[in-house]
Design a protein around this motif. Structure first.
Motif, PDB file in Angstrom:
ATOM      1  N   ARG A  50      32.402  37.648  37.041  1.00 36.52           N
ATOM      2  CA  ARG A  50      31.861  39.008  36.968  1.00 36.52           C
ATOM      3  C   ARG A  50      31.803  39.638  38.367  1.00 36.52           C
ATOM      4  O   ARG A  50      32.086  40.827  38.520  1.00 36.52           O
ATOM      5  N   HIS A  51      31.447  38.857  39.351  1.00 40.24           N
ATOM      6  CA  HIS A  51      31.401  39.359  40.725  1.00 40.24           C
ATOM      7  C   HIS A  51      32.789  39.798  41.181  1.00 40.24           C
ATOM      8  O   HIS A  51      32.950  40.895  41.747  1.00 40.24           O
ATOM      9  N   ASP A  76      33.770  43.033  39.506  1.00 43.38           N
ATOM     10  CA  ASP A  76      33.098  44.220  40.036  1.00 43.38           C
ATOM     11  C   ASP A  76      33.708  44.688  41.348  1.00 43.38           C
ATOM     12  O   ASP A  76      33.726  45.888  41.640  1.00 43.38           O
ATOM     13  N   GLU A 104      34.762  48.415  40.012  1.00 41.22           N
ATOM     14  CA  GLU A 104      33.784  49.441  40.379  1.00 41.22           C
ATOM     15  C   GLU A 104      34.205  50.204  41.623  1.00 41.22           C
ATOM     16  O   GLU A 104      33.834  51.364  41.807  1.00 41.22           O
ATOM     17  N   ASP A 163      28.252  49.173  32.822  1.00 42.29           N
ATOM     18  CA  ASP A 163      27.051  48.497  32.328  1.00 42.29           C
ATOM     19  C   ASP A 163      27.317  46.997  32.211  1.00 42.29           C
ATOM     20  O   ASP A 163      28.197  46.585  31.440  1.00 42.29           O
ATOM     21  N   PRO A 164      26.617  46.144  32.968  1.00 43.60           N
ATOM     22  CA  PRO A 164      26.888  44.700  32.942  1.00 43.60           C
ATOM     23  C   PRO A 164      26.684  44.061  31.585  1.00 43.60           C
ATOM     24  O   PRO A 164      27.176  42.962  31.339  1.00 43.60           O
ATOM     25  N   ARG A 165      25.973  44.738  30.699  1.00 46.97           N
ATOM     26  CA  ARG A 165      25.795  44.208  29.350  1.00 46.97           C
ATOM     27  C   ARG A 165      27.050  44.360  28.504  1.00 46.97           C
ATOM     28  O   ARG A 165      27.154  43.753  27.439  1.00 46.97           O
TER      29      ARG A 165
END
Length: 262
Positions: free
Chosen positions: A166-167, A170, A174, A189-191
């Protein structure tokens, strides 16, 4: 220290190791058959009365031997009233029983996630009540300063794969989200995302368009992506980080995508 016949072998071995290394006394009891809710509480209480020097008990929430579930919360409360701590082994109960960790009201709980949660082998969780953290020595493989959390009491070793992916995601997605002429399809949204994220050049929605983008990234920048069709809004290009990727790789992807913008 107090353990029972239905406790897990490795947990019993830990107690035996402390007996050899620190000279503690280990008391072993047999749980009643047939067992009753009150009878189990009484069994542990009787053992503490006979052995008043006991200061730590091991409680296996759900036994791997017979499937017996013991009333952990009640036994913990009884032991606590006597100045005795409890370590709860919830390896098999976490996923088989409907409960929350707070329901056990224990200070120290171990959860195994590869048994009934389907996680990879070796994945687990340790819970230490914040107010009792000082009673657990920092892991010998960790170096000071020690964090005021359970992380300092275990040696993590390999990083969290999911968090790493995930890092990495991003770092590029992003960074490019608000770039004109580019559509990042996965929400910020990380969810709502994991490590995978897809993009397309504005108004380039055909499979051929996105195959061409993926080909340019590979041929001109040595960056491997794949085109994907199926979304009603049009085809896209999928970028997926791998564990061996670095922040520099993300920077290279950002520059490469910027370079092919119309």
């Amino acid at each position: 220290m107090l353990q029972a016949d239905l406790d897990y072998d490795s947990m019993q071995a830990c107690f035996d190791t402390l007996k050899r290394s620190r000279g503690v006394d280990v008391v072993r009891i047999a749980l009643p058959e047939p067992a009753t809710h009150q009878g189990l509480i009484d069994t542990y209480e009787a053992a503490l009365k006979v052995n008043p020097k006991i200061r730590l008990i091991l409680l296996t929430h759900l036994s791997h031997r017979t499937g017996l579930v013991i009333p952990v919360k009640e036994i913990v409360a009884m032991a606590r009233a006597r100045g005795v701590d409890a370590i709860v082994d919830a390896a098999h109960s976490w996923g088989q029983l409907d409960f929350r960790p707070a329901d056990l009201d224990a200070d120290f709980i171990g959860f195994n996630l590869h048994k009934w949660w389907g996680a990879p082998l070796g994945v687990g969780v340790i819970y230490i009540r914040q107010a009792r953290l000082d009673l657990i020595d920092p892991d010998s493989a960790n170096s000071p300063p020690f964090a005021a959390s359970s992380y300092s009491r275990v040696h993590i070793g390999t990083v969290d794969f999911a968090a790493r992916l995930r890092h990495l995601r991003d770092l590029w997605a992003e960074e490019l989200r608000d770039v004109k002429g580019l559509e990042i399809l996965t929400p910020a949204d990380p969810r709502l995302h994991g490590g995978i994220t897809s993009f397309r050049l504005a108004r380039r929605t055909s499979v051929q368009d996105n195959m061409a983008v993926a080909k340019r990234l590979l041929d001109e920048h040595r960056i491997f992506t794949v085109h994907r069709d199926g979304p009603a809004s049009g085809a896209c290009v999928r970028g997926t980080p791998a564990l061996f990727n670095s922040a520099a790789d993300d920077d290279a992807l950002v520059k490469a995508i910027r370079s092919i913008l119309p």
